[in-house]
Design a protein around this motif. Structure first.
Motif, PDB file in Angstrom:
ATOM      1  N   LEU A  57       0.807  -1.219   0.000  1.00 41.86           N
ATOM      2  CA  LEU A  57       0.000   0.000   0.000  1.00 41.86           C
ATOM      3  C   LEU A  57       0.836   1.263   0.000  1.00 41.86           C
ATOM      4  O   LEU A  57       1.861   1.343   0.674  1.00 41.86           O
ATOM      5  CB  LEU A  57      -0.912   0.011   1.229  1.00 41.86           C
ATOM      6  N   MET A  58       0.374   2.242  -0.744  1.00 44.38           N
ATOM      7  CA  MET A  58       1.007   3.548  -0.714  1.00 44.38           C
ATOM      8  C   MET A  58       0.355   4.398   0.373  1.00 44.38           C
ATOM      9  O   MET A  58      -0.782   4.139   0.776  1.00 44.38           O
ATOM     10  CB  MET A  58       0.850   4.228  -2.070  1.00 44.38           C
ATOM     11  N   HIS A  59       1.101   5.394   0.789  1.00 46.44           N
ATOM     12  CA  HIS A  59       0.637   6.312   1.822  1.00 46.44           C
ATOM     13  C   HIS A  59      -0.761   6.863   1.505  1.00 46.44           C
ATOM     14  O   HIS A  59      -1.669   6.839   2.334  1.00 46.44           O
ATOM     15  CB  HIS A  59       1.666   7.434   1.934  1.00 46.44           C
ATOM     16  N   LYS A  60      -0.924   7.344   0.263  1.00 50.58           N
ATOM     17  CA  LYS A  60      -2.208   7.980  -0.079  1.00 50.58           C
ATOM     18  C   LYS A  60      -3.355   6.965  -0.124  1.00 50.58           C
ATOM     19  O   LYS A  60      -4.513   7.312   0.091  1.00 50.58           O
ATOM     20  CB  LYS A  60      -2.102   8.747  -1.406  1.00 50.58           C
ATOM     21  N   GLU A  61      -3.035   5.708  -0.387  1.00 50.71           N
ATOM     22  CA  GLU A  61      -4.079   4.682  -0.408  1.00 50.71           C
ATOM     23  C   GLU A  61      -4.563   4.363   1.006  1.00 50.71           C
ATOM     24  O   GLU A  61      -5.756   4.150   1.239  1.00 50.71           O
ATOM     25  CB  GLU A  61      -3.573   3.427  -1.115  1.00 50.71           C
ATOM     26  N   VAL A  62      -3.625   4.333   1.923  1.00 50.11           N
ATOM     27  CA  VAL A  62      -3.995   4.137   3.331  1.00 50.11           C
ATOM     28  C   VAL A  62      -4.918   5.267   3.775  1.00 50.11           C
ATOM     29  O   VAL A  62      -5.956   5.035   4.410  1.00 50.11           O
ATOM     30  CB  VAL A  62      -2.736   4.078   4.226  1.00 50.11           C
ATOM     31  N   ASN A  63      -4.550   6.477   3.391  1.00 48.94           N
ATOM     32  CA  ASN A  63      -5.388   7.632   3.743  1.00 48.94           C
ATOM     33  C   ASN A  63      -6.780   7.535   3.129  1.00 48.94           C
ATOM     34  O   ASN A  63      -7.766   7.910   3.755  1.00 48.94           O
ATOM     35  CB  ASN A  63      -4.725   8.934   3.281  1.00 48.94           C
ATOM     36  N   MET A  64      -6.847   7.032   1.908  1.00 48.08           N
ATOM     37  CA  MET A  64      -8.138   6.894   1.233  1.00 48.08           C
ATOM     38  C   MET A  64      -9.021   5.893   1.986  1.00 48.08           C
ATOM     39  O   MET A  64     -10.189   6.173   2.280  1.00 48.08           O
ATOM     40  CB  MET A  64      -7.911   6.441  -0.216  1.00 48.08           C
ATOM     41  N   VAL A  65      -8.462   4.741   2.314  1.00 50.80           N
ATOM     42  CA  VAL A  65      -9.236   3.720   3.045  1.00 50.80           C
ATOM     43  C   VAL A  65      -9.706   4.279   4.386  1.00 50.80           C
ATOM     44  O   VAL A  65     -10.873   4.135   4.767  1.00 50.80           O
ATOM     45  CB  VAL A  65      -8.397   2.426   3.251  1.00 50.80           C
ATOM     46  N   ARG A  66      -8.817   4.979   5.083  1.00 47.71           N
ATOM     47  CA  ARG A  66      -9.200   5.533   6.385  1.00 47.71           C
ATOM     48  C   ARG A  66     -10.240   6.645   6.232  1.00 47.71           C
ATOM     49  O   ARG A  66     -11.129   6.789   7.068  1.00 47.71           O
ATOM     50  CB  ARG A  66      -7.968   6.042   7.138  1.00 47.71           C
ATOM     51  N   GLY A  67     -10.114   7.416   5.169  1.00 46.86           N
ATOM     52  CA  GLY A  67     -11.091   8.474   4.908  1.00 46.86           C
ATOM     53  C   GLY A  67     -12.486   7.891   4.726  1.00 46.86           C
ATOM     54  O   GLY A  67     -13.480   8.429   5.238  1.00 46.86           O
ATOM     55  N   ILE A  68     -12.558   6.789   4.004  1.00 49.81           N
ATOM     56  CA  ILE A  68     -13.845   6.135   3.788  1.00 49.81           C
ATOM     57  C   ILE A  68     -14.382   5.596   5.116  1.00 49.81           C
ATOM     58  O   ILE A  68     -15.562   5.749   5.430  1.00 49.81           O
ATOM     59  CB  ILE A  68     -13.713   5.009   2.728  1.00 49.81           C
ATOM     60  N   CYS A  69     -13.504   5.013   5.921  1.00 52.09           N
ATOM     61  CA  CYS A  69     -13.918   4.510   7.248  1.00 52.09           C
ATOM     62  C   CYS A  69     -14.502   5.648   8.091  1.00 52.09           C
ATOM     63  O   CYS A  69     -15.560   5.494   8.710  1.00 52.09           O
ATOM     64  CB  CYS A  69     -12.737   3.881   7.981  1.00 52.09           C
ATOM     65  N   THR A  70     -13.807   6.774   8.093  1.00 48.17           N
ATOM     66  CA  THR A  70     -14.269   7.924   8.879  1.00 48.17           C
ATOM     67  C   THR A  70     -15.644   8.370   8.412  1.00 48.17           C
ATOM     68  O   THR A  70     -16.536   8.670   9.219  1.00 48.17           O
ATOM     69  CB  THR A  70     -13.256   9.089   8.744  1.00 48.17           C
ATOM     70  N   GLN A  71     -15.826   8.391   7.084  1.00 52.88           N
ATOM     71  CA  GLN A  71     -17.110   8.812   6.531  1.00 52.88           C
ATOM     72  C   GLN A  71     -18.221   7.823   6.912  1.00 52.88           C
ATOM     73  O   GLN A  71     -19.330   8.237   7.234  1.00 52.88           O
ATOM     74  CB  GLN A  71     -16.969   8.920   5.001  1.00 52.88           C
ATOM     75  N   ILE A  72     -17.895   6.528   6.898  1.00 57.03           N
ATOM     76  CA  ILE A  72     -18.890   5.525   7.312  1.00 57.03           C
ATOM     77  C   ILE A  72     -19.259   5.751   8.777  1.00 57.03           C
ATOM     78  O   ILE A  72     -20.438   5.756   9.148  1.00 57.03           O
ATOM     79  CB  ILE A  72     -18.347   4.088   7.112  1.00 57.03           C
ATOM     80  N   GLU A  73     -18.246   5.976   9.617  1.00 57.56           N
ATOM     81  CA  GLU A  73     -18.514   6.200  11.048  1.00 57.56           C
ATOM     82  C   GLU A  73     -19.427   7.406  11.269  1.00 57.56           C
ATOM     83  O   GLU A  73     -20.296   7.397  12.125  1.00 57.56           O
ATOM     84  CB  GLU A  73     -17.189   6.397  11.804  1.00 57.56           C
ATOM     85  N   LYS A  74     -19.164   8.439  10.444  1.00 60.81           N
ATOM     86  CA  LYS A  74     -19.980   9.652  10.562  1.00 60.81           C
ATOM     87  C   LYS A  74     -21.442   9.370  10.204  1.00 60.81           C
ATOM     88  O   LYS A  74     -22.360   9.864  10.847  1.00 60.81           O
ATOM     89  CB  LYS A  74     -19.427  10.712   9.575  1.00 60.81           C
ATOM     90  N   ARG A  75     -21.621   8.598   9.140  1.00 63.44           N
ATOM     91  CA  ARG A  75     -22.970   8.421   8.599  1.00 63.44           C
ATOM     92  C   ARG A  75     -23.762   7.311   9.289  1.00 63.44           C
ATOM     93  O   ARG A  75     -24.989   7.296   9.229  1.00 63.44           O
ATOM     94  CB  ARG A  75     -22.895   8.138   7.084  1.00 63.44           C
ATOM     95  N   VAL A  76     -23.053   6.349   9.881  1.00 63.33           N
ATOM     96  CA  VAL A  76     -23.744   5.276  10.594  1.00 63.33           C
ATOM     97  C   VAL A  76     -23.717   5.624  12.079  1.00 63.33           C
ATOM     98  O   VAL A  76     -22.702   5.451  12.737  1.00 63.33           O
ATOM     99  CB  VAL A  76     -23.075   3.912  10.345  1.00 63.33           C
ATOM    100  N   GLY A  77     -24.814   6.148  12.545  1.00 65.72           N
ATOM    101  CA  GLY A  77     -24.825   6.776  13.873  1.00 65.72           C
ATOM    102  C   GLY A  77     -24.565   5.878  15.059  1.00 65.72           C
ATOM    103  O   GLY A  77     -24.706   4.723  15.102  1.00 65.72           O
TER     104      GLY A  77
END
Lengths: 241, 241
Positions: free
Chosen positions: A221-241
């Motif tokens: 994995l590249m640095h930016k890919e790790v960030n992308m996966v984590r960004g999606i996780c954060t967004q899921i956490e935000k939207r799934v209350g």
């Protein structure tokens, strides 16, 4: 541009018996951006056979350092990887090269890594294997798993080259193991919150996380890919209350 | 166990000039489970130099089919991949081998794929390149990108071997391109619903999807991995109202 891992990785041929193989290994190294070649008790190799196979990598060939013992050749190493072919009776817990590839890349950011290739016919001795921090095999077809020496060197160098290659003039920033492990934790937490894999209880989530580790482990994995996966996780956490 | 892709993939050496290289290519093929070697106007190769390099792959070497023209050698092909080294002036739209790897594997499930390797010194001619459905280069270090012929054959065979290798006696079921494309559509739809990448408008989502295509494209997805990603997407859709 500095490509640090390459400078810190050393290819060591232990008692190579064919001058052509040494030349061919030198070419394989130059093709993939490596320069540090060490030879332990090699056959006489400053001859036409070796030059012919080295082709335009004669600088790597002639720059090789020659040692009379493996201990001396590896004395500056932080990590020593021995390559071996799995024997009928396994002498040692053997990982594949792919298992240690991310660790090699990470270690080589700041430390010397030496990768050993044994004799064409007999590989590395037990005593030499004891000097290794890890012993790995290169997977190959069961019908004939013994690789030509220069092919083994080429594959190892090529996999390292792929994972550290420049892209459009920019060095790809690979993620560190620490970063990647934090990503796995985040992903697991998110999947739990999402209720994915709940049917079979926690066991299924374990299986899923293992699958992700294999999937991402294969690709590096590249640095930016790790960030992308984590960004999606954060967004899921935000939207799934 | 049948490993169909291997039976349908043919390695073609066009006018190879070194008998040792032919033997070495035969060994590389056997090491990775391949058998179909075709030679177009080769140098005389049934000699000690070739046998020595082929080692225990003399069956592949002696089983090679010899042709007097590339047209004849490739007449049963559904797909012809030419390997080349990027020239100063690009003659042809050149992809990398990794760009076409998934397509090779998919095509070889049911059709013959021929992969061509040109002369050691001059590669493939323009006329030969016209016979190819795709022309690809094997990425290498800029300082010296010209690979030894048998190294090029080995790398191509090894990448194919890796992606179709047996795992604990079970053949890995690779996902088809169709399946993978449906997964990308599902993933994009889900990310849109999730509102990920919205800040920069649709443009950012495009960038993200491109990143995913590169990430998953590098590794080659298995059937069960595609299902896992889609399962997570379905769960997100369920939970994000």
């Amino acid at each position: 541009m500095e490509r640090k891992p390459f400078q810190n990785i050393h290819i060591v041929l232990v008692e190579p018996q064919g001058a052509g193989n040494i030349g061919s290994a030198a070419r394989a190294m130059k093709n993939t951006g490596f320069k540090n070649l060490a030879l332990v008790n090699p056959v006489d190799y400053k001859n036409d056979e070796a030059y012919k196979m080295a082709c335009k990598a004669d600088d790597v060939l002639l720059g090789a350092k020659v040692f009379t013992s493996l201990e001396n050749a590896t004395k500056d190493a932080s990590m020593v990887i021995g390559t071996t072919r799995r024997k009928g009776r396994i002498r040692y817990p053997v990982l594949t090269f792919y298992d240690v590839l991310p660790r090699i890349i990470e270690t080589a950011q700041k430390n010397n890594v030496f990768i050993l290739f044994g004799r064409e016919d007999k590989g590395l001795s037990n005593k030499e294997i004891e000097l290794c921090s890890d012993v790995v095999e290169i997977p190959a077809d069961k019908s004939y798993p013994s690789l030509n020496l220069s092919h083994a060197v080429f594959l190892v160098c090529y996999e390292l080259f792929k994972h550290t290659a420049e892209e459009k003039g920019q060095a790809i920033k690979l993620a560190s193991m620490e970063e990647i492990n934090m990503m796995y934790e985040h992903l697991e937490k998110t999947l739990r919150k999402l209720g994915y894999g709940e049917k079979g209880g926690m066991h299924l989530l374990d299986v899923i996380m293992k699958s992700f580790r294999r999937l991402f482990g294969r690709t590096g994995l590249m640095h930016k890919e790790v960030n992308m996966v984590r960004g999606i996780c954060t967004q899921i956490e935000k939207r799934v209350g």
